[in-house]
Design an enzyme around this catalytic site. Structure first.
Site, mmCIF file in Angstrom:
data_model
loop_
_atom_site.group_PDB
_atom_site.id
_atom_site.type_symbol
_atom_site.label_atom_id
_atom_site.label_comp_id
_atom_site.label_asym_id
_atom_site.label_seq_id
_atom_site.Cartn_x
_atom_site.Cartn_y
_atom_site.Cartn_z
ATOM 1 N N LYS A 76 0.838 -1.208 0.000
ATOM 2 C CA LYS A 76 0.000 0.000 0.000
ATOM 3 C C LYS A 76 0.879 1.266 0.000
ATOM 4 C CE LYS A 76 -3.584 -2.569 0.140
ATOM 5 N NZ LYS A 76 -4.847 -3.038 0.660
HETATM 6 C C1 LIG Z 1 -5.777 -3.955 1.053
HETATM 7 C C2 LIG Z 1 -7.251 -3.756 1.005
HETATM 8 C C3 LIG Z 1 -8.093 -3.948 2.128
HETATM 9 C C4 LIG Z 1 -7.652 -4.435 3.479
HETATM 10 O O1 LIG Z 1 -6.552 -5.099 3.526
HETATM 11 P P1 LIG Z 1 -5.764 -5.791 4.729
HETATM 12 O O2 LIG Z 1 -4.934 -6.777 3.977
HETATM 13 O O3 LIG Z 1 -6.725 -6.427 5.651
HETATM 14 O O4 LIG Z 1 -4.960 -4.733 5.398
HETATM 15 C C5 LIG Z 1 -9.437 -3.644 1.996
HETATM 16 N N1 LIG Z 1 -9.950 -3.192 0.845
HETATM 17 C C6 LIG Z 1 -9.185 -2.998 -0.246
HETATM 18 C C7 LIG Z 1 -9.819 -2.445 -1.486
HETATM 19 C C8 LIG Z 1 -7.816 -3.287 -0.211
HETATM 20 O O5 LIG Z 1 -7.076 -3.099 -1.313
#
Ligand SMILES: *Cc1c(COP(=O)(O)O)cnc(C)c1O
Length: 375
Positions: A184
């Site tokens: 991210k």
């Molecule tokens: C990464 C992501 C999440 C949550 O991710 P975690 O792996 O639980 O931190 C939720 N929604 C979207 C659209 C994502 O890309």
């Protein structure tokens, strides 16, 4: 065939000496959880978005779960209108609350749900609307919020994106979740956060992430169901340093995206490869992934294998939630129900993309893609 050149990964976090120092400091302090870094990380994050509160939790999924609970999504009578073109956690957390995800198809430009589509799906059972800012492109939350239902925003991919009216994504005051997995815009290894303008939402999430402990009661009372969704101080220390770097990393991502756009222009003309926009009428994108759409008629998965043989790591990105077997079997979804999302899912190809990517790496990916698509 194996390629002698060093492979190019699909994503790679920026981790420097400042991160190492920050984590080491926490280790040496022995205050590993619920310490001062938690509050600092939350405050800095909230300031950045211009909202009064932020609650850091153990993952983006945990953030979604607690945000949905905080707006009252609870039980089998409740529906949550959301996008099938998202990461599975968006819909799974609705199920975790015993509620039903109601999917609507997405806009062909932004790949996000529109206010019109949401309006067509709301009923007396709608407990919340859950727009997703997929690939960092802002969803039309200003129009969705006018529908008058509680809104929870999934901005896991959109830290740094800005709505057309100048408000940062996550800054409108609805509970908005962010995520900090290693790919991210900022990472804490694993982690998530809910930003909110509502002190009640903040208090409820603070309690529920910590076993439902009553506010100000230390360990004396637990007055509600809770979870262990805490984010450790080691992770918050990482998050603080990453936030300091955010503007630089966002600029780096934008620069890499610009190199891609130029390097792929010829392939776009020759093959029908499609790029996604930098901005839309809904606002300005925060670059999260570099997803292209393979030309119609091209076998996307064979393209992925051919690039892997050349040392280029890519991903099919992203699969539509309603087509996963668990969702098909549970809800009876069929192909053809959400054609825009399905087309995006069938042709989406996520190319290597990270802030420290070099122009020559971009050129190599573009050359290898050209060799595969238009030999
Ligand atoms: C990464 C992501 C999440 C949550 O991710 P975690 O792996 O639980 O931190 C939720 N929604 C979207 C659209 C994502 O890309």
């Amino acid at each position: 065939m194996t390629d002698a050149r060093p492979p190019i990964p699909v994503a790679r976090p920026v981790i420097g000496e400042a991160e190492e120092r920050a984590v080491l400091e926490v280790l040496r302090s022995r205050h590993l959880s619920l310490g001062p870094r938690l509050t600092t990380f939350e405050q800095r994050f909230a300031e950045r978005l211009g909202v009064p509160h932020a609650a850091a939790v153990s993952s983006g999924t945990a953030a979604l779960h607690l945000a949905l609970r905080a707006v009252g999504v609870d039980g089998p009578g409740h529906e949550v209108v959301t996008s099938p073109f998202s990461f599975i956690a968006t819909a799974n957390t609705v199920l975790m609350q015993g509620a039903t995800p109601v999917f609507v198809d997405v806009d062909p430009v932004t790949l996000n749900v529109t206010a019109d589509a949401v309006a067509s799906a709301v009923t007396g059972r709608t407990a919340a609307v859950l727009p997703v800012h997929i690939f960092g492109l802002p969803a039309d939350v200003p129009a969705i919020e006018r529908l008058g239902h509680p809104v929870v925003e999934d901005a896991a991919q959109a830290l740094g994106a800005v709505h057309a009216d100048g408000v940062p994504v996550g800054g409108r005051g609805h509970p908005t979740i962010f995520a900090f997995y290693a790919n991210k815009q900022i990472t804490t290894g694993e982690g998530g956060l809910v930003a909110t303008a509502d002190a009640g939402v903040k208090a409820r999430i603070d309690s529920e992430r910590n076993q439902g402990r009553a506010p100000d009661m230390q360990w004396l009372d637990h007055d509600r169901l809770g979870f262990n969704y805490r984010l450790s101080d080691l992770q918050c220390a990482l998050g603080i340093v990453q936030l300091d770097r955010l503007d630089g990393m966002l600029a780096d991502r934008r620069r890499v995206a610009g190199w891609y756009r130029a390097a792929l222009a010829d392939l776009v003309d020759r093959t029908g490869l499609e790029l996604l926009p930098d901005r839309s009428a809904e606002g300005e994108r925060s670059w999260f992934v570099y997803v292209v759409r393979t030309p119609r008629g091209v076998d996307r998965d064979a393209t992925i294998r051919a690039l892997a043989d050349r040392g280029i790591q890519t991903r099919p990105y992203l699969p539509a939630i309603h087509r996963f077997s668990f969702y098909r079997e549970r809800f009876g979804f069929r192909d053809g129900q959400f054609p825009v999302a399905e087309d995006a899912a069938d042709r989406g190809l996520s190319l290597p993309f990270f802030p420290e990517m070099t122009e020559s790496q971009v050129a190599r990916v573009a050359d290898d893609l050209a060799a595969v698509l238009a030999p």
